[in-house]
Enzyme design. Sequence first.
Site, PDB file in Angstrom:
ATOM      1  N   ASP A 102      -2.376  -0.080   7.458  1.00 26.60           N
ATOM      2  CA  ASP A 102      -0.732  -0.370   7.402  1.00 26.60           C
ATOM      3  C   ASP A 102      -0.447  -1.796   7.534  1.00 26.60           C
ATOM      4  OD1 ASP A 102      -1.276   2.425   7.250  1.00 26.60           O
ATOM      5  OD2 ASP A 102       0.259   2.912   8.533  1.00 26.60           O
ATOM      6  N   ASP A 147       1.249   3.508   4.577  1.00 26.61           N
ATOM      7  CA  ASP A 147       2.058   4.233   4.788  1.00 26.61           C
ATOM      8  C   ASP A 147       3.134   4.159   3.822  1.00 26.61           C
ATOM      9  OD1 ASP A 147       2.856   5.821   7.080  1.00 26.61           O
ATOM     10  OD2 ASP A 147       4.413   4.504   7.739  1.00 26.61           O
ATOM     11  N   HIS A 149       5.905   6.741   2.213  1.00 29.12           N
ATOM     12  CA  HIS A 149       6.938   7.843   2.413  1.00 29.12           C
ATOM     13  C   HIS A 149       7.862   8.017   1.537  1.00 29.12           C
ATOM     14  CE1 HIS A 149       5.290   7.999   6.537  1.00 29.12           C
ATOM     15  NE2 HIS A 149       6.008   6.751   7.002  1.00 29.12           N
ATOM     16  N   HIS A 199      11.368   3.206   6.635  1.00 25.90           N
ATOM     17  CA  HIS A 199      10.274   2.088   6.372  1.00 25.90           C
ATOM     18  C   HIS A 199       9.267   2.587   5.428  1.00 25.90           C
ATOM     19  CE1 HIS A 199       8.444   4.837   9.069  1.00 25.90           C
ATOM     20  NE2 HIS A 199       7.252   4.510   8.792  1.00 25.90           N
ATOM     21  N   LYS A 224      -0.560   7.429   2.815  1.00 24.67           N
ATOM     22  CA  LYS A 224      -0.369   8.513   3.567  1.00 24.67           C
ATOM     23  C   LYS A 224       1.169   8.799   4.056  1.00 24.67           C
ATOM     24  CE  LYS A 224      -1.569   5.625   7.626  1.00 24.67           C
ATOM     25  NZ  LYS A 224      -0.158   5.623   8.139  1.00 24.67           N
ATOM     26  N   CYS A 269      -0.641   3.862  14.289  1.00 24.93           N
ATOM     27  CA  CYS A 269      -1.359   4.287  13.355  1.00 24.93           C
ATOM     28  C   CYS A 269      -2.881   3.775  13.163  1.00 24.93           C
ATOM     29  CB  CYS A 269      -0.748   3.852  11.750  1.00 24.93           C
ATOM     30  SG  CYS A 269       0.510   4.729  11.514  1.00 24.93           S
TER      31      CYS A 269
HETATM   32  C1  VGL Z   1       3.591   3.420  11.722  1.00 28.03           C
HETATM   33  C2  VGL Z   1       5.237   4.014  12.937  1.00 28.03           C
HETATM   34  C3  VGL Z   1       5.552   4.954  11.830  1.00 28.03           C
HETATM   35  C4  VGL Z   1       2.241   2.490  11.852  1.00 28.03           C
HETATM   36  C5  VGL Z   1       3.751   4.189  10.615  1.00 28.03           C
HETATM   37  O1  VGL Z   1       1.898   2.193  10.684  1.00 28.03           O
HETATM   38  O2  VGL Z   1       1.769   2.257  13.031  1.00 28.03           O
HETATM   39  N1  VGL Z   1       4.310   3.422  12.826  1.00 28.03           N
HETATM   40  N2  VGL Z   1       4.970   5.088  10.815  1.00 28.03           N
HETATM   41 ZN    ZN Z   2       5.747   5.533   8.836  1.00 28.15          ZN
END
Ligand code: VGL
Ligand code: ZN
Length: 354
Positions: A102, A147, A149, A199, A224, A269
């Site tokens: 990420d 990430d 979403h 995000h 993901k 993550c």
């Molecule tokens: C993450 C918070 C929400 C990360 C992803 O990549 O660490 N943190 N979604």
């Molecule tokens: Zn996230």
Amino acid sequence: MNPFDKYMNDNFSTAAETYQTVFSTYDKNSDGFLDETEFTELVKNLFNAKGDDTRIPSQLDTLFSIIDLNQDGLVNLEEFRYAWFYWIRQILRPVRALIVVDVQNDFISGSLSLSKCAAGQDGSAVVPVVNSLLNQDLFDIVVYSSDWHPEDHISFVENVKMRTMHPTSKTDAESAKVLDTVVFEFKGVPRVQTLWPKHCTQGSWGAQLHPDLKVAEKAFYINKGMNPDVDSYSSFWDNDKLSKTELSTILSENRVTDVYVSGLAYDVCVGFTAHHAVEHGFRTIFIEDAARGVSLDGIAKMREDLLARGVYMTDSSEVPALTKSEVRPLCLGIQAALNYQVAWKIVKQKTQSS
Ligand code: VGL
Ligand code: ZN
């Protein structure tokens, strides 16, 4: 010289000698068996232990009982052959994957910028560290996770009123704010969720990998967090282990033994990815200076938890020596022995049933 050194990653394929030669090196009295003393010498060399190394004795019994398959108190050549191919080779000639978790704009300068989180860390600082490792060509494969979403994702504080709260939730939808943990009701069951600002929505600038991040040659990409109703911190599984990403398939198809983790965020993550890498049986290495986190407290807790699970914590300066097996940490050797024990049990079951 340490007899194992000529079998290390770089020159393994050119080493002409076989497990029989190694066996006779340690079978000092040439009786065709390794007893505990001879085995101890082997283990010390395998982990490059110095004379005053106190780590080895506490693990010797465990290791010996794994390698001594018929439990007669001696390691014979047959047992050593298995140990060589399924335990020692994994230590001397690992197959290495780097997971870059990420490293996306939103976590660096976007809506979930780590610099605005409690620890005040700069997520972009991981980019030169990861790039420098990639430039040294130390890994067999590289996997980038993102990430990714949908707009209606369960983790977005903006969406908190879209779902039903479970009666056990300490925070209600009206007062819920970023970083609160709420409990939603999902098909009659409670689902715990930490709230984040919106995000990494699919296709957005924030979801793109940082533009300076080097793209490796043999690279795989994983998305993901696509299911709107469940969050997914780890690159292996969602938080409820309802579904898997392709990561474990990619790693096993490439015969990976060692998983190196890096990226954002340390205590979210990256940490969960390392945790699940251990659960999958990979020797897991956490590159701490290639990760940045949300809170110092969260980082400290995650670190303790991962150490207890057998993750090897290191920083990028040691990674070249680790990937080339010049440094061979004991905790990773134990992990390899546990894998070996599992593999052996499977082999035994197969031969018994055929
Ligand atoms: C993450 C918070 C929400 C990360 C992803 O990549 O660490 N943190 N979604
Ligand atoms: Zn996230």
